[in-house]
Design an enzyme around this catalytic site. Structure first.
Site, PDB file in Angstrom:
ATOM      1  N   TRP A  10       0.816  -1.224   0.000  1.00  0.00           N
ATOM      2  CA  TRP A  10       0.000   0.000   0.000  1.00  0.00           C
ATOM      3  C   TRP A  10       0.848   1.272   0.000  1.00  0.00           C
ATOM      4  O   TRP A  10       0.327   2.365  -0.157  1.00  0.00           O
ATOM      5  CB  TRP A  10      -0.925   0.009   1.212  1.00  0.00           C
ATOM      6  CG  TRP A  10      -1.950  -1.089   1.223  1.00  0.00           C
ATOM      7  CD1 TRP A  10      -2.104  -2.104   0.298  1.00  0.00           C
ATOM      8  CD2 TRP A  10      -2.967  -1.295   2.207  1.00  0.00           C
ATOM      9  NE1 TRP A  10      -3.150  -2.918   0.663  1.00  0.00           N
ATOM     10  CE2 TRP A  10      -3.693  -2.446   1.828  1.00  0.00           C
ATOM     11  CE3 TRP A  10      -3.337  -0.622   3.373  1.00  0.00           C
ATOM     12  CZ2 TRP A  10      -4.775  -2.917   2.579  1.00  0.00           C
ATOM     13  CZ3 TRP A  10      -4.405  -1.102   4.122  1.00  0.00           C
ATOM     14  CH2 TRP A  10      -5.114  -2.236   3.728  1.00  0.00           C
ATOM     15  N   LYS A  11       2.131   1.118   0.233  1.00  0.00           N
ATOM     16  CA  LYS A  11       3.032   2.288   0.300  1.00  0.00           C
ATOM     17  C   LYS A  11       2.491   3.297   1.333  1.00  0.00           C
ATOM     18  O   LYS A  11       1.864   2.898   2.308  1.00  0.00           O
ATOM     19  CB  LYS A  11       3.224   2.889  -1.087  1.00  0.00           C
ATOM     20  CG  LYS A  11       3.614   1.802  -2.117  1.00  0.00           C
ATOM     21  CD  LYS A  11       4.102   2.331  -3.413  1.00  0.00           C
ATOM     22  CE  LYS A  11       4.468   1.152  -4.335  1.00  0.00           C
ATOM     23  NZ  LYS A  11       5.009   1.541  -5.604  1.00  0.00           N
ATOM     24  N   GLU A  97      11.878   1.873  -3.963  1.00  0.00           N
ATOM     25  CA  GLU A  97      11.697   3.236  -3.428  1.00  0.00           C
ATOM     26  C   GLU A  97      12.581   3.452  -2.206  1.00  0.00           C
ATOM     27  O   GLU A  97      13.065   4.551  -1.969  1.00  0.00           O
ATOM     28  CB  GLU A  97      10.211   3.473  -3.109  1.00  0.00           C
ATOM     29  CG  GLU A  97       9.416   3.701  -4.392  1.00  0.00           C
ATOM     30  CD  GLU A  97       7.985   3.193  -4.358  1.00  0.00           C
ATOM     31  OE1 GLU A  97       7.430   2.987  -3.268  1.00  0.00           O
ATOM     32  OE2 GLU A  97       7.417   2.985  -5.457  1.00  0.00           O
ATOM     33  N   SER A 213       3.307  -2.227 -12.114  1.00  0.00           N
ATOM     34  CA  SER A 213       2.117  -2.005 -12.926  1.00  0.00           C
ATOM     35  C   SER A 213       1.304  -3.274 -13.192  1.00  0.00           C
ATOM     36  O   SER A 213       0.741  -3.435 -14.277  1.00  0.00           O
ATOM     37  CB  SER A 213       2.475  -1.291 -14.242  1.00  0.00           C
ATOM     38  OG  SER A 213       3.029  -0.018 -13.971  1.00  0.00           O
ATOM     39  N   GLY A 234       1.247  -2.463  -6.225  1.00  0.00           N
ATOM     40  CA  GLY A 234       1.089  -1.166  -5.574  1.00  0.00           C
ATOM     41  C   GLY A 234      -0.286  -0.589  -5.863  1.00  0.00           C
ATOM     42  O   GLY A 234      -1.281  -0.915  -5.197  1.00  0.00           O
ATOM     43  N   GLY A 235      -0.367   0.243  -6.893  1.00  0.00           N
ATOM     44  CA  GLY A 235      -1.593   0.989  -7.198  1.00  0.00           C
ATOM     45  C   GLY A 235      -2.869   0.158  -7.220  1.00  0.00           C
ATOM     46  O   GLY A 235      -3.879   0.540  -6.608  1.00  0.00           O
TER      47      GLY A 235
HETATM   48  P1  PGA Z   1       2.784  -0.555  -8.840  1.00  0.00           P
HETATM   49  O1  PGA Z   1       3.844  -0.746  -7.651  1.00  0.00           O
HETATM   50  O2  PGA Z   1       1.957  -1.803  -8.882  1.00  0.00           O
HETATM   51  O3  PGA Z   1       1.994   0.664  -8.457  1.00  0.00           O
HETATM   52  O4  PGA Z   1       3.566  -0.363 -10.105  1.00  0.00           O
HETATM   53  C1  PGA Z   1       4.480  -1.972  -7.416  1.00  0.00           C
HETATM   54  C2  PGA Z   1       5.434  -1.878  -6.251  1.00  0.00           C
HETATM   55  O5  PGA Z   1       6.105  -0.854  -6.112  1.00  0.00           O
HETATM   56  O6  PGA Z   1       5.536  -2.826  -5.430  1.00  0.00           O
END
Ligand code: PGA
Length: 255
Positions: A10-11, A97, A213, A234-235
């Site tokens: 979820w960041k 990140e 993605s 992520g997203g």
């Molecule tokens: P994303 O992120 O699915 O938004 O590209 C993946 C991740 O950073 O684990």
């Protein structure tokens, strides 16, 4: 047979209230799933409430980072034991990140891996090349360095407590997913590396997730590749509907 593992990273998204709203939906939508291991990784502050809510369900909880020391004067940091007590089964380490914005090195990530395993946490260790490194065609060297550096001193018994996430930096949050062939090539490269570093059985048992993605409309093709064992998302993990579709991806025969 490796059990697929779909994890939501979820960041820095979701307050505790928002996190609870999301997992209420997920618990209900995913209650019948048993053929996929499901993990959600909320921000630290929401870990405990999310765990309390999901206790007894088929959804496990992970953290997105941690520090390697057991305790002490490390302002702002969180220890592996704190995560374990709060209900984490997993912890993501070495996300790109963290490498990029917080300057985490392979050596630093290695210390974290060595600190979390004795606490009974499983580590999702992220590796992946930047766009520049892919264009220069040096991704093999980059990934080899990340794997060997990150896993220095890790025994083959400990490898069974790891999941590797291959996340090409150029595909994260950009909408540019790696093609299934590109991803498979790297996953195979990583598995072969584990054969060399450990042995065939250890490499065969290792789960390697793809991340970058991943969306409901591309997950099935990625998962049809022989060495892709799951996704780190992520997203598309921030909404119950899309995360549900990811977990319930259409299973095609592995090629
Ligand atoms: P994303 O992120 O699915 O938004 O590209 C993946 C991740 O950073 O684990």
């Amino acid at each position: 047979m490796r059990k697929p593992i779909i994890a939501g990273n979820w960041k820095m998204n979701k307050t505790v209230a928002e996190a609870l709203e999301l997992v209420k939906d997920l618990r209900f939508k995913l209650e019948n799933v048993s053929d996929v291991e499901i993990v959600v990784c909320p921000p630290f502050l929401a870990v405990q409430s999310v765990y309390q809510f999901l206790k007894g369900s088929n959804i496990k909880v992970g953290a997105q980072n941690c520090y390697f020391e057991k305790k002490g004067a490390f302002t702002g940091e969180v220890s592996p034991a704190m995560l374990k007590e709060a209900g984490c089964s997993f912890v993501i380490l070495g996300h790109s990140e963290r490498r990029q914005y917080f300057k985490e090195s392979d050596e630093f990530i290695n210390k974290k891996i060595k600190a979390v395993l004795p606490e009974g946490l499983l580590a999702i260790v992220c590796v992946g090349e930047t766009l520049e490194e892919r264009e220069k065609n040096i991704w093999k060297e980059v990934i080899k360095t990340q794997v060997t550096g990150g896993l220095k001193g890790i025994t083959k018994e400990e490898v069974s407590k790891l999941v590797i996430a291959y996340e090409p930096v150029w595909a994260i949050g950009t909408g540019k997913v790696a093609s299934k062939e590109q991803a498979q090539e790297v996953h195979k490269f990583i598995r072969d590396l584990f054969v060399k570093l450990y042995d065939k059985n250890t490499a065969e048992a290792l789960r390697i997730q793809y991340g970058g993605s991943v969306k409901p409309d591309n997950i099935s093709l990625l998962m049809s590749e022989p060495d892709i064992d799951g996704a780190l998302v992520g997203g598309a993990a921030l909404e119950a509907e899309s995360f549900m579709k990811l977990v319930k991806f259409e299973k095609k025969a592995k090629q």
